[in-house]
Design an enzyme around this catalytic site. Structure first.
Site, PDB file in Angstrom:
ATOM      1  N   ALA A  60     -42.815 -39.266  -6.047  1.00  0.00           N
ATOM      2  CA  ALA A  60     -43.898 -40.181  -5.629  1.00  0.00           C
ATOM      3  C   ALA A  60     -43.478 -41.623  -5.853  1.00  0.00           C
ATOM      4  N   GLN A  61     -44.107 -42.535  -5.125  1.00  0.00           N
ATOM      5  CA  GLN A  61     -44.108 -43.946  -5.530  1.00  0.00           C
ATOM      6  C   GLN A  61     -45.179 -43.967  -6.610  1.00  0.00           C
ATOM      7  N   SER A  62     -44.771 -44.065  -7.872  1.00  0.00           N
ATOM      8  CA  SER A  62     -45.701 -43.737  -8.963  1.00  0.00           C
ATOM      9  C   SER A  62     -46.254 -44.960  -9.687  1.00  0.00           C
ATOM     10  N   HIS A 103     -48.185 -40.177 -19.727  1.00  0.00           N
ATOM     11  CA  HIS A 103     -47.224 -39.631 -20.695  1.00  0.00           C
ATOM     12  C   HIS A 103     -45.922 -40.408 -20.583  1.00  0.00           C
ATOM     13  N   GLU A 135     -55.372 -41.037 -12.749  1.00  0.00           N
ATOM     14  CA  GLU A 135     -55.796 -42.148 -11.882  1.00  0.00           C
ATOM     15  C   GLU A 135     -56.861 -41.698 -10.877  1.00  0.00           C
ATOM     16  N   LYS A 149     -53.060 -40.060  -4.292  1.00  0.00           N
ATOM     17  CA  LYS A 149     -53.051 -38.862  -5.151  1.00  0.00           C
ATOM     18  C   LYS A 149     -54.312 -38.018  -4.919  1.00  0.00           C
ATOM     19  N   TYR A 174     -52.510 -46.085  -4.899  1.00  0.00           N
ATOM     20  CA  TYR A 174     -51.853 -44.943  -5.536  1.00  0.00           C
ATOM     21  C   TYR A 174     -52.886 -43.841  -5.838  1.00  0.00           C
ATOM     22  N   SER A 179     -53.033 -36.780 -11.039  1.00  0.00           N
ATOM     23  CA  SER A 179     -53.026 -37.856 -12.029  1.00  0.00           C
ATOM     24  C   SER A 179     -54.425 -38.196 -12.519  1.00  0.00           C
ATOM     25  N   GLN A 216     -38.685 -39.665 -14.736  1.00  0.00           N
ATOM     26  CA  GLN A 216     -38.922 -39.292 -16.141  1.00  0.00           C
ATOM     27  C   GLN A 216     -39.253 -37.804 -16.275  1.00  0.00           C
TER      28      GLN A 216
HETATM   29  P1  NAP Z   1     -41.123 -41.631 -11.917  1.00  0.00           P
HETATM   30  O1  NAP Z   1     -40.289 -41.734 -13.152  1.00  0.00           O
HETATM   31  O2  NAP Z   1     -41.531 -42.863 -11.211  1.00  0.00           O
HETATM   32  O3  NAP Z   1     -40.319 -40.689 -10.896  1.00  0.00           O
HETATM   33  C1  NAP Z   1     -40.687 -40.583  -9.551  1.00  0.00           C
HETATM   34  C2  NAP Z   1     -39.676 -39.715  -8.838  1.00  0.00           C
HETATM   35  O4  NAP Z   1     -40.052 -39.620  -7.452  1.00  0.00           O
HETATM   36  C3  NAP Z   1     -38.231 -40.263  -8.853  1.00  0.00           C
HETATM   37  O5  NAP Z   1     -37.339 -39.194  -8.980  1.00  0.00           O
HETATM   38  C4  NAP Z   1     -38.101 -40.893  -7.470  1.00  0.00           C
HETATM   39  O6  NAP Z   1     -36.775 -40.953  -6.998  1.00  0.00           O
HETATM   40  C5  NAP Z   1     -38.898 -39.880  -6.648  1.00  0.00           C
HETATM   41  N1  NAP Z   1     -39.304 -40.389  -5.346  1.00  0.00           N
HETATM   42  C6  NAP Z   1     -39.904 -41.562  -5.053  1.00  0.00           C
HETATM   43  N2  NAP Z   1     -40.108 -41.671  -3.731  1.00  0.00           N
HETATM   44  C7  NAP Z   1     -39.610 -40.543  -3.163  1.00  0.00           C
HETATM   45  C8  NAP Z   1     -39.489 -40.082  -1.822  1.00  0.00           C
HETATM   46  N3  NAP Z   1     -39.939 -40.791  -0.791  1.00  0.00           N
HETATM   47  N4  NAP Z   1     -38.911 -38.876  -1.608  1.00  0.00           N
HETATM   48  C9  NAP Z   1     -38.445 -38.146  -2.648  1.00  0.00           C
HETATM   49  N5  NAP Z   1     -38.526 -38.533  -3.934  1.00  0.00           N
HETATM   50  C10 NAP Z   1     -39.093 -39.724  -4.193  1.00  0.00           C
HETATM   51  O7  NAP Z   1     -42.453 -40.805 -12.206  1.00  0.00           O
HETATM   52  P2  NAP Z   1     -42.819 -39.839 -13.448  1.00  0.00           P
HETATM   53  O8  NAP Z   1     -43.426 -40.639 -14.515  1.00  0.00           O
HETATM   54  O9  NAP Z   1     -41.671 -38.956 -13.724  1.00  0.00           O
HETATM   55  O10 NAP Z   1     -44.016 -38.985 -12.796  1.00  0.00           O
HETATM   56  C11 NAP Z   1     -43.768 -37.790 -12.070  1.00  0.00           C
HETATM   57  C12 NAP Z   1     -44.942 -37.511 -11.155  1.00  0.00           C
HETATM   58  O11 NAP Z   1     -46.134 -37.360 -11.918  1.00  0.00           O
HETATM   59  C13 NAP Z   1     -45.240 -38.609 -10.139  1.00  0.00           C
HETATM   60  O12 NAP Z   1     -45.719 -37.988  -8.975  1.00  0.00           O
HETATM   61  C14 NAP Z   1     -46.350 -39.413 -10.800  1.00  0.00           C
HETATM   62  O13 NAP Z   1     -47.119 -40.066  -9.816  1.00  0.00           O
HETATM   63  C15 NAP Z   1     -47.099 -38.309 -11.492  1.00  0.00           C
HETATM   64  N6  NAP Z   1     -47.817 -38.682 -12.712  1.00  0.00           N
HETATM   65  C16 NAP Z   1     -47.182 -39.344 -13.707  1.00  0.00           C
HETATM   66  C17 NAP Z   1     -47.854 -39.628 -14.877  1.00  0.00           C
HETATM   67  C18 NAP Z   1     -47.180 -40.337 -16.015  1.00  0.00           C
HETATM   68  O14 NAP Z   1     -47.885 -40.812 -16.914  1.00  0.00           O
HETATM   69  N7  NAP Z   1     -45.870 -40.389 -16.068  1.00  0.00           N
HETATM   70  C19 NAP Z   1     -49.206 -39.234 -15.037  1.00  0.00           C
HETATM   71  C20 NAP Z   1     -49.814 -38.539 -13.991  1.00  0.00           C
HETATM   72  C21 NAP Z   1     -49.118 -38.256 -12.834  1.00  0.00           C
HETATM   73  P3  NAP Z   1     -35.810 -42.217  -7.351  1.00  0.00           P
HETATM   74  O15 NAP Z   1     -35.273 -41.935  -8.740  1.00  0.00           O
HETATM   75  O16 NAP Z   1     -34.781 -42.143  -6.302  1.00  0.00           O
HETATM   76  O17 NAP Z   1     -36.664 -43.446  -7.310  1.00  0.00           O
HETATM   77  O1  G4F Z   2     -48.220 -48.362 -17.722  1.00  0.00           O
HETATM   78  P1  G4F Z   2     -49.069 -48.624 -16.529  1.00  0.00           P
HETATM   79  O2  G4F Z   2     -48.433 -49.355 -15.408  1.00  0.00           O
HETATM   80  O3  G4F Z   2     -49.660 -47.233 -16.093  1.00  0.00           O
HETATM   81  P2  G4F Z   2     -50.929 -46.780 -15.236  1.00  0.00           P
HETATM   82  O4  G4F Z   2     -51.370 -47.821 -14.301  1.00  0.00           O
HETATM   83  O5  G4F Z   2     -51.947 -46.255 -16.196  1.00  0.00           O
HETATM   84  O6  G4F Z   2     -50.307 -45.578 -14.367  1.00  0.00           O
HETATM   85  C1  G4F Z   2     -49.470 -44.587 -14.975  1.00  0.00           C
HETATM   86  O7  G4F Z   2     -50.281 -43.515 -15.422  1.00  0.00           O
HETATM   87  C2  G4F Z   2     -50.962 -42.783 -14.378  1.00  0.00           C
HETATM   88  C3  G4F Z   2     -51.780 -41.682 -15.069  1.00  0.00           C
HETATM   89  O8  G4F Z   2     -53.004 -42.206 -15.491  1.00  0.00           O
HETATM   90  C4  G4F Z   2     -49.935 -42.215 -13.439  1.00  0.00           C
HETATM   91  F1  G4F Z   2     -50.543 -41.456 -12.467  1.00  0.00           F
HETATM   92  C5  G4F Z   2     -49.134 -43.340 -12.805  1.00  0.00           C
HETATM   93  O9  G4F Z   2     -48.110 -42.764 -11.978  1.00  0.00           O
HETATM   94  C6  G4F Z   2     -48.452 -44.134 -13.924  1.00  0.00           C
HETATM   95  O10 G4F Z   2     -47.503 -43.310 -14.547  1.00  0.00           O
HETATM   96  O11 G4F Z   2     -50.346 -49.494 -16.973  1.00  0.00           O
HETATM   97  C7  G4F Z   2     -51.210 -49.077 -18.007  1.00  0.00           C
HETATM   98  C8  G4F Z   2     -52.225 -50.192 -18.293  1.00  0.00           C
HETATM   99  C9  G4F Z   2     -52.941 -50.715 -17.043  1.00  0.00           C
HETATM  100  O12 G4F Z   2     -54.306 -50.825 -17.338  1.00  0.00           O
HETATM  101  C10 G4F Z   2     -52.349 -52.087 -16.822  1.00  0.00           C
HETATM  102  O13 G4F Z   2     -53.230 -53.014 -16.209  1.00  0.00           O
HETATM  103  O14 G4F Z   2     -51.523 -51.308 -18.832  1.00  0.00           O
HETATM  104  C11 G4F Z   2     -52.045 -52.489 -18.247  1.00  0.00           C
HETATM  105  N1  G4F Z   2     -51.042 -53.553 -18.353  1.00  0.00           N
HETATM  106  C12 G4F Z   2     -51.214 -54.727 -19.017  1.00  0.00           C
HETATM  107  N2  G4F Z   2     -50.124 -55.492 -18.896  1.00  0.00           N
HETATM  108  C13 G4F Z   2     -49.826 -53.563 -17.801  1.00  0.00           C
HETATM  109  C14 G4F Z   2     -49.231 -54.789 -18.136  1.00  0.00           C
HETATM  110  N3  G4F Z   2     -49.176 -52.637 -17.049  1.00  0.00           N
HETATM  111  C15 G4F Z   2     -47.907 -52.914 -16.648  1.00  0.00           C
HETATM  112  N4  G4F Z   2     -47.235 -51.991 -15.912  1.00  0.00           N
HETATM  113  N5  G4F Z   2     -47.312 -54.118 -16.937  1.00  0.00           N
HETATM  114  C16 G4F Z   2     -47.931 -55.097 -17.680  1.00  0.00           C
HETATM  115  O15 G4F Z   2     -47.381 -56.146 -17.954  1.00  0.00           O
END
Ligand code: NAP
Ligand code: G4F
Length: 343
Positions: free
Chosen positions: A88-90, A184, A133, A158, A154, A131, A13
């Site tokens: 990341a494995q996110s 986000h 987290e 991080k 996770y 994050s 994303q």
């Molecule tokens: P995402 O959609 O899950 O994307 C993760 C990316 O990492 C994908 O391109 C994935 O590739 C790649 N990846 C996974 N394992 C890898 C590996 N072993 N080597 C190289 N690349 C690898 O995550 P996102 O929401 O864009 O988030 C971006 C980053 O911000 C992540 O590090 C996440 O933990 C962090 N973050 C996200 C949020 C959020 O709310 N979105 C908040 C805080 C921090 P594939 O497409 O091949 O799977």
């Molecule tokens: O959408 P979530 O899976 O996101 P979570 O766990 O907050 O993590 C995301 O945000 C982090 C930043 O704070 C990133 F670092 C991380 O990589 C990722 O992008 O879950 C949000 C909340 C949790 O409390 C979960 O328990 O939603 C609750 N939830 C309730 N039902 C669910 C569900 N989450 C998921 N994925 N699926 C459900 O059915």
């Protein structure tokens, strides 16, 4: 000469929005992609230009955060001005199933990349996707001074990445920063994160293709912003005079239940008629409440989130409905933010 950026996680994303932003700013963008047996580039296909075309500014390279030698070679070849480590494995729930893999990618992957910067001898600025987290069990509001207490494999991975980034800054004088980003979302959000799971289900229920939605904990509080705005904050961190760590957040609390209500209400449905509980979506340890305080980013970087959770829910529901109803287009968030404000 245009600036060069290297992005891990470019197919995710955030990587896709960041690549878009940097291309608009005139950067040459290099992205790390994983070799897969099926195509995994749907989020960036619209940006791709054949490298034989002299106008091409985006280049993709096979590699993996688990392969340190490859990272050294690539960085030496590309010699980027900026490195964004978004790979990341996110998924937090999945990290309980795959703790070792998560540690390797989300934790050790970061030090492999930092070492690759150091060993290749390039001069570059480094962004680490930290994050909210990290805060885990520490109650809100959370800012850059708030103690960390991660609650998942996770979060723990991080945490290592956060500290090793800070350590390379202090030990080697590297321009290395942590962006501590609160949740986000967007129409490009992975389908198993809660917001997207909800908006996809709302779309499917609305057009009659689904009846029920199975969910876990509805009481969790999150601070949900719009991903396209957050990548601008990442870029600004690397343009600052000094390397530092910043929180990016809206500061607005919203429960999972609130997000359900906002999304179902928008299409005239009652969420309580469709949502069912399934304990498979619970986590062994939950993060109850994340609400960020983005004051430092506002004051020092001039960054501010403008999209509220209600707007975000509408924007995502509409994109998912459009995707289901007619589009051959995989990501239909061309709809401008402005047009959303008018609705
Ligand atoms: P995402 O959609 O899950 O994307 C993760 C990316 O990492 C994908 O391109 C994935 O590739 C790649 N990846 C996974 N394992 C890898 C590996 N072993 N080597 C190289 N690349 C690898 O995550 P996102 O929401 O864009 O988030 C971006 C980053 O911000 C992540 O590090 C996440 O933990 C962090 N973050 C996200 C949020 C959020 O709310 N979105 C908040 C805080 C921090 P594939 O497409 O091949 O799977
Ligand atoms: O959408 P979530 O899976 O996101 P979570 O766990 O907050 O993590 C995301 O945000 C982090 C930043 O704070 C990133 F670092 C991380 O990589 C990722 O992008 O879950 C949000 C909340 C949790 O409390 C979960 O328990 O939603 C609750 N939830 C309730 N039902 C669910 C569900 N989450 C998921 N994925 N699926 C459900 O059915």
């Amino acid at each position: 000469m245009s600036k060069r950026a290297f992005i891990t996680g470019i197919t995710g994303q955030d990587g896709s929005y960041l690549a878009e932003l940097l291309l608009k700013k005139g950067y040459e963008v290099h992205g790390l992609i994983r070799r897969a047996s099926t195509f995994n580039t749907s989020r960036i296909d619209h940006l791709y230009v054949d490298p034989h075309d002299p106008s091409a500014k985006i280049f993709l390279h096979y590699g993996d955060l688990s392969d340190g030698a490859r990272l050294v070679t690539l960085l030496a070849e590309i010699d980027p001005d900026e490195v964004y480590n978004l790979g990341a494995q996110s998924h937090v729930r999945v990290s309980f199933d795959e703790p070792e893999h998560t540690a390797d990618t989300t934790g050790t992957g970061t030090v492999r990349l930092l070492e690759a910067v150091r060993l290749s001898g390039i001069e570059t600025r480094f962004y680490q996707a930290s994050s909210s987290e990290l805060y885990g069990a520490t109650p809100p509001p959370q800012n850059e001074e708030t103690p960390f207490y991660p609650r998942s494999p996770y979060g723990a991975a991080k945490l290592y990445s956060y500290w090793i980034t800070k350590n390379y800054r202090e030990a080697y004088g590297m321009f290395a920063v942590n962006g501590i980003l609160f949740n986000h979302e967007s129409p490009r959000r992975g389908e198993t994160f809660v917001t997207r799971k909800i908006t996809r289900a709302v779309a499917a229920i609305k057009v009659g293709r689904q009846e029920n939605l199975y969910m876990g904990n509805l009481d969790a509080i999150r601070d949900w912003g719009y991903a396209a705005e957050y990548v601008e904050g990442m870029w600004r961190m690397l343009q600052a005079d000094e390397p530092d760590d910043y929180v990016l957040a809206t500061g607005l609390p919203c429960t999972v239940r609130d997000f359900l209500r906002l999304s179902f209400d928008y299409v005239g449905l009652n969420w309580e008629n469709h949502v069912r509980f399934d304990d498979r979506y619970l986590r062994p340890t939950e993060v109850d409440a994340l609400i960020g305080d983005p004051t430092k980013a506002r004051e020092k970087l001039g960054w501010k989130a403008t999209v509220r959770p209600d707007e975000l829910a509408r924007l995502m529901v509409d994109a998912d409905i459009e995707m289901l109803e007619h589009s051959g287009r995989p990501w239909s968030d061309e709809v401008s933010l402005e047009s959303w404000r008018e609705n």
